[in-house]
Motif scaffolding. Sequence first.
Motif, mmCIF file in Angstrom:
data_model
loop_
_atom_site.group_PDB
_atom_site.id
_atom_site.type_symbol
_atom_site.label_atom_id
_atom_site.label_comp_id
_atom_site.label_asym_id
_atom_site.label_seq_id
_atom_site.Cartn_x
_atom_site.Cartn_y
_atom_site.Cartn_z
ATOM 1 N N LYS A 41 0.808 -1.223 0.000
ATOM 2 C CA LYS A 41 0.000 0.000 0.000
ATOM 3 C C LYS A 41 0.840 1.272 0.000
ATOM 4 N N SER A 42 2.128 1.139 -0.203
ATOM 5 C CA SER A 42 3.012 2.304 -0.270
ATOM 6 C C SER A 42 2.523 3.249 -1.368
ATOM 7 N N PRO A 43 2.578 4.583 -1.136
ATOM 8 C CA PRO A 43 2.091 5.535 -2.134
ATOM 9 C C PRO A 43 2.789 5.434 -3.495
ATOM 10 N N THR A 44 4.030 4.987 -3.508
ATOM 11 C CA THR A 44 4.773 4.900 -4.775
ATOM 12 C C THR A 44 4.823 3.473 -5.333
ATOM 13 N N PHE A 45 4.104 2.544 -4.717
ATOM 14 C CA PHE A 45 4.192 1.137 -5.100
ATOM 15 C C PHE A 45 3.875 0.921 -6.580
ATOM 16 N N THR A 46 2.834 1.553 -7.091
ATOM 17 C CA THR A 46 2.445 1.325 -8.491
ATOM 18 C C THR A 46 3.492 1.840 -9.475
ATOM 19 N N GLN A 47 4.246 2.862 -9.097
ATOM 20 C CA GLN A 47 5.293 3.379 -9.987
ATOM 21 C C GLN A 47 6.584 2.563 -9.899
ATOM 22 N N LEU A 103 15.924 -4.579 -5.683
ATOM 23 C CA LEU A 103 14.795 -5.244 -6.333
ATOM 24 C C LEU A 103 14.216 -6.340 -5.450
ATOM 25 N N ASP A 104 12.899 -6.276 -5.263
ATOM 26 C CA ASP A 104 12.169 -7.304 -4.523
ATOM 27 C C ASP A 104 11.238 -8.039 -5.479
ATOM 28 N N MET A 105 10.805 -9.224 -5.050
ATOM 29 C CA MET A 105 9.809 -9.980 -5.792
ATOM 30 C C MET A 105 8.679 -10.315 -4.829
ATOM 31 N N CYS A 106 7.503 -9.816 -5.125
ATOM 32 C CA CYS A 106 6.325 -10.028 -4.293
ATOM 33 C C CYS A 106 5.449 -11.084 -4.965
ATOM 34 N N VAL A 107 5.164 -12.182 -4.261
ATOM 35 C CA VAL A 107 4.344 -13.265 -4.790
ATOM 36 C C VAL A 107 3.033 -13.285 -4.025
ATOM 37 N N ASN A 108 1.919 -13.275 -4.764
ATOM 38 C CA ASN A 108 0.604 -13.325 -4.144
ATOM 39 C C ASN A 108 -0.228 -14.381 -4.866
ATOM 40 N N CYS A 109 -0.639 -15.410 -4.141
ATOM 41 C CA CYS A 109 -1.425 -16.493 -4.717
ATOM 42 C C CYS A 109 -2.865 -16.376 -4.223
ATOM 43 N N ASP A 110 -3.803 -16.401 -5.147
ATOM 44 C CA ASP A 110 -5.203 -16.486 -4.735
ATOM 45 C C ASP A 110 -5.852 -17.632 -5.498
ATOM 46 N N ASP A 111 -7.165 -17.732 -5.433
ATOM 47 C CA ASP A 111 -7.839 -18.883 -6.027
ATOM 48 C C ASP A 111 -7.831 -18.890 -7.553
ATOM 49 N N GLU A 112 -7.738 -17.712 -8.179
ATOM 50 C CA GLU A 112 -7.810 -17.650 -9.633
ATOM 51 C C GLU A 112 -6.465 -17.458 -10.332
ATOM 52 N N MET A 113 -5.502 -16.829 -9.655
ATOM 53 C CA MET A 113 -4.227 -16.570 -10.320
ATOM 54 C C MET A 113 -3.105 -16.365 -9.312
ATOM 55 N N ILE A 114 -1.908 -16.440 -9.827
ATOM 56 C CA ILE A 114 -0.705 -16.123 -9.062
ATOM 57 C C ILE A 114 -0.115 -14.870 -9.686
ATOM 58 N N VAL A 115 0.062 -13.831 -8.870
ATOM 59 C CA VAL A 115 0.627 -12.582 -9.357
ATOM 60 C C VAL A 115 2.001 -12.395 -8.730
ATOM 61 N N VAL A 116 2.989 -12.211 -9.585
ATOM 62 C CA VAL A 116 4.362 -11.960 -9.149
ATOM 63 C C VAL A 116 4.696 -10.531 -9.563
ATOM 64 N N ARG A 117 5.095 -9.723 -8.596
ATOM 65 C CA ARG A 117 5.464 -8.334 -8.888
ATOM 66 C C ARG A 117 6.953 -8.152 -8.618
ATOM 67 N N LEU A 118 7.636 -7.605 -9.598
ATOM 68 C CA LEU A 118 9.016 -7.193 -9.389
ATOM 69 C C LEU A 118 8.950 -5.735 -8.973
ATOM 70 N N VAL A 119 9.508 -5.421 -7.813
ATOM 71 C CA VAL A 119 9.382 -4.093 -7.211
ATOM 72 C C VAL A 119 10.769 -3.478 -7.060
ATOM 73 N N HIS A 120 11.006 -2.391 -7.786
ATOM 74 C CA HIS A 120 12.282 -1.690 -7.680
ATOM 75 C C HIS A 120 12.218 -0.674 -6.549
ATOM 76 N N MET A 121 13.331 -0.379 -5.944
ATOM 77 C CA MET A 121 13.407 0.552 -4.834
ATOM 78 C C MET A 121 12.955 1.955 -5.246
ATOM 79 N N ARG A 122 13.259 2.359 -6.513
ATOM 80 C CA ARG A 122 12.945 3.724 -6.928
ATOM 81 C C ARG A 122 11.885 3.812 -8.018
ATOM 82 N N ASN A 123 12.077 3.083 -9.127
ATOM 83 C CA ASN A 123 11.178 3.231 -10.262
ATOM 84 C C ASN A 123 11.188 1.961 -11.107
ATOM 85 N N ARG A 124 10.042 1.545 -11.614
ATOM 86 C CA ARG A 124 9.953 0.311 -12.394
ATOM 87 C C ARG A 124 10.747 0.364 -13.694
ATOM 88 N N THR A 125 11.023 1.560 -14.207
ATOM 89 C CA THR A 125 11.802 1.655 -15.448
ATOM 90 C C THR A 125 13.245 1.186 -15.248
#
Length: 165
Positions: A41-47, A103-125
Amino acid sequence: MTHLDILVESKRYDESYKRIPAAFFYVASMIRTNDTTGYLKSPTFTQRNIAIAFRHSSSMIPPALSFRFISYCLSIFAVKTYGQKNDEMLFHRSAVFNIDPSLDMCVNCDDEMIVVRLVHMRNRTLIMRDLASSIRECLAVALEKISQLYVKTSSTDCVTSKKFF
């Protein structure tokens, strides 16, 4: 039990990236802690992240497959720590792993899909495409093998494996 990714020795490393032997094993299906860290829920998480989603060709992903997938990740990547106590970010059907210091890797498994997010410390680019592609391919192969094992061990009939895409 370790061969089936039921018991897993987590990977730990010191500051110079030398492996530290773990004093205990994880059983991913026994972890019931929910994520209350606010990391997602970090304010910059989506970027700062890119997502890779894996869906099973059937409508539901069995929980056992999710637990084995997290166990697989535990056997390769170090779990990210947070807070003053350095609590590990390992939760029920989700976890956050360190790929490198930025760089972190966030893994979230639910009933319909597995979502893996690669999260950079500053910016996804700043996430290297080759690295993201390699991680995606590695995880896709792992999911396919886990899925095949799950079908073989849970079925009495001859069933073809369901594919992830």
